[in-house]
Write an enzyme that holds these catalytic residues in place. Structure first.
Site, mmCIF file in Angstrom:
data_model
loop_
_atom_site.group_PDB
_atom_site.id
_atom_site.type_symbol
_atom_site.label_atom_id
_atom_site.label_comp_id
_atom_site.label_asym_id
_atom_site.label_seq_id
_atom_site.Cartn_x
_atom_site.Cartn_y
_atom_site.Cartn_z
ATOM 1 N N ALA A 159 0.832 -1.211 0.000
ATOM 2 C CA ALA A 159 0.000 0.000 0.000
ATOM 3 C C ALA A 159 0.869 1.265 0.000
ATOM 4 O O ALA A 159 1.959 1.272 0.586
ATOM 5 C CB ALA A 159 -0.918 0.002 1.219
ATOM 6 N N GLY A 182 1.451 2.474 -5.433
ATOM 7 C CA GLY A 182 2.140 3.173 -6.516
ATOM 8 C C GLY A 182 3.181 2.314 -7.193
ATOM 9 O O GLY A 182 3.278 2.275 -8.423
ATOM 10 N N ASP A 221 0.034 -10.566 7.174
ATOM 11 C CA ASP A 221 1.347 -10.176 7.668
ATOM 12 C C ASP A 221 2.377 -10.838 6.754
ATOM 13 O O ASP A 221 2.426 -12.070 6.670
ATOM 14 C CB ASP A 221 1.511 -10.642 9.116
ATOM 15 C CG ASP A 221 2.814 -10.157 9.754
ATOM 16 O OD1 ASP A 221 3.798 -9.902 9.026
ATOM 17 O OD2 ASP A 221 2.859 -10.052 10.991
ATOM 18 N N ASP A 268 9.262 -3.067 0.280
ATOM 19 C CA ASP A 268 9.209 -1.652 0.661
ATOM 20 C C ASP A 268 8.873 -1.641 2.150
ATOM 21 O O ASP A 268 7.714 -1.526 2.542
ATOM 22 C CB ASP A 268 8.141 -0.935 -0.174
ATOM 23 C CG ASP A 268 8.199 0.572 -0.007
ATOM 24 O OD1 ASP A 268 9.080 1.056 0.714
ATOM 25 O OD2 ASP A 268 7.355 1.263 -0.594
ATOM 26 N N CYS A 286 11.762 4.563 2.923
ATOM 27 C CA CYS A 286 11.777 6.019 2.765
ATOM 28 C C CYS A 286 12.389 6.650 4.016
ATOM 29 O O CYS A 286 11.918 7.666 4.506
ATOM 30 C CB CYS A 286 10.387 6.566 2.468
ATOM 31 S SG CYS A 286 9.120 6.124 3.675
#
Length: 434
Positions: free
Chosen positions: A253, A256, A301, A320, A373
């Site tokens: 999620a 993108g 999970d 990610d 990130c």
């Protein structure tokens, strides 16, 4: 609803530890529209962005701190200070409108306090800020733990990181290459009077000179373009996708990257997107539907592979990983308020657990791309170093390119004021089953 009141309620929920701005703000603003909604959002986000600096000023102006039950009034004060020192709103309007919000909050006692503190700030604020400039927390508007962590990790870059974190982020688009080239879309933007330039590192990326309502962009509704930061767009290229591959997008999620994988290589056999909660997969479904793409979605999970993996190996995995999000503070300034120093070690453990759990699902010869990130080494190069040390069958692949800073493991992108967010990538290949 008064936009200052909406902003104070949203920011107060964040200060009380009950919400994030991205989650609470829309609900607070549901009865606002147009310019008022935009103003409320600017007030809430702006006060959060400068909170460490504004709070130090408030402490000098207040005789005693606010009680825990009065976080809404504390937020209201911060919003007033933000207007005085970071906007062009006339001082009399900023003070009067802010003070007036105490009544709907059912705390009329706060009106006199807010009025006195804001008027004193108007008179003495610049001098008090000059005194505070010696404190790096005030100078950089970052909480002390984070300011120290950035300085320790990036002694030559930390002040530039802080400056980028405090700047308004650019709006960056990803052109759907299934529907045309970036050059063609740039020409279409020019014809529409929308100034833009190509991203430096992503072949699909475009930076708009000024933010706009994305639904009004040419072809947005038809899926010809999406909003995605340039750093996040690099994942699709780094994975070296090819027809027939089965790809796992773990922690997918809002989708993108899931969509970009499918745009970049239409011949993939399957993209399986795993996300912890089904409500977060709703965003992934929306993005896939707008772009006319298909992927397999599973709410689970990612560490518990027994509940979702069918035993068929993946040729590519994109992890990610959940992280501190310290590379995207400019887009989510409430991270300064909600993230704490002790969170980092816990996140690093989670990242290691995800790597360990997903590695057996990758076929020998397959590639796992690890991404965060974050700009903190504990979540990035140190996490990868520890994984390589305990995983004999894993080897690191070099990440070439002109972006970011090469690290002992992986490549770190630091946030750029007019460019990409802060991001980290490490590329691993499986050379043996163990």
């Amino acid at each position: 609803m008064n936009p200052r009141l909406a902003a104070a309620r949203a920011l107060g929920a964040v200060l009380a530890g009950k919400a994030s701005l991205s989650g609470s703000l829309p609900a607070q603003l549901e009865r606002l529209a147009g310019r008022d909604r935009a103003l409320a959002q600017d007030l809430a986000f702006g006060a959060a962005r400068w909170q460490p600096r504004l709070m130090l000023l408030a402490e000098k102006l207040l005789q005693k701190p606010f009680k825990a039950a009065d976080k809404d009034i504390e937020a209201l004060l911060l919003i007033g200070l933000y207007q005085l020192f970071h906007t062009r709103i006339p001082a009399h309007a900023a003070i009067g409108e802010t003070v007036g919000c105490a009544d709907p909050l059912k705390k009329p006692w706060a009106k006199g306090l807010l009025n006195a503190v804001l008027r004193r700030a108007q008179r003495e604020g610049e001098a008090l800020f000059a005194e505070l400039e010696r404190d790096p927390v005030a100078r950089t508007a970052h909480p002390r733990w984070l300011q120290k962590a950035l300085k320790a990790a990036w002694p030559e870059h930390w002040e530039a990181i802080c400056a980028a974190n405090n700047a308004h982020p650019p709006l960056i688009l990803r052109v759907n290459r299934r529907h045309g080239t970036r050059d063609a879309y740039l020409a279409e933007l020019e014809a529409a009077g929308i100034a833009a330039r190509p991203c430096a590192f992503s072949r699909d990326g475009i930076v708009l000179a000024a933010a706009c309502e994305v639904t009004g962009l040419p072809g947005f509704a038809e899926g010809r373009v999406s909003v995605q930061d340039e750093a996040a767009q690099l994942a699709a290229e780094l994975l070296e996708l090819a027809p027939g591959q089965r790809v796992l997008d773990a922690c997918a999620a809002p989708g993108g990257k899931t969509c970009h994988l499918l745009e970049a290589e239409p011949g993939l056999a399957e993209v399986l997107a795993v996300e912890l909660e089904d409500k977060r997969l709703a965003r992934v479904r929306e993005n896939l539907a707008r772009l006319g793409l298909e992927a397999s979605l599973v709410a689970a999970d990612a560490r518990d592979t027994a509940t979702w993996w069918d035993g068929r190996p993946f040729q590519r995995i994109l992890l990610d990983a959940p992280c501190s999000a310290t590379g995207v503070i400019r887009r989510h300034p409430d991270i300064k308020l909600t993230r704490q120093a002790e969170d980092i070690a816990a996140l690093a453990r989670l990242q290691g657990e995800l790597l360990d759990a997903l590695w057996p699902t990758l076929e020998v010869g397959g590639v796992l791309l690890y991404a965060t990130c974050s700009v903190l080494p504990e979540e990035n190069r140190e996490t990868i170093a520890a994984f390589l040390a305990r995983t004999p069958g894993a080897r690191e692949l070099d990440i070439a390119g002109g972006f970011g800073l090469k690290q002992p493991h992986g490549r770190q992108l630091l946030p750029q004021t007019d460019g990409h967010d802060g991001f980290y990538y490490a590329k691993l290949i499986k050379i043996a089953a163990r």
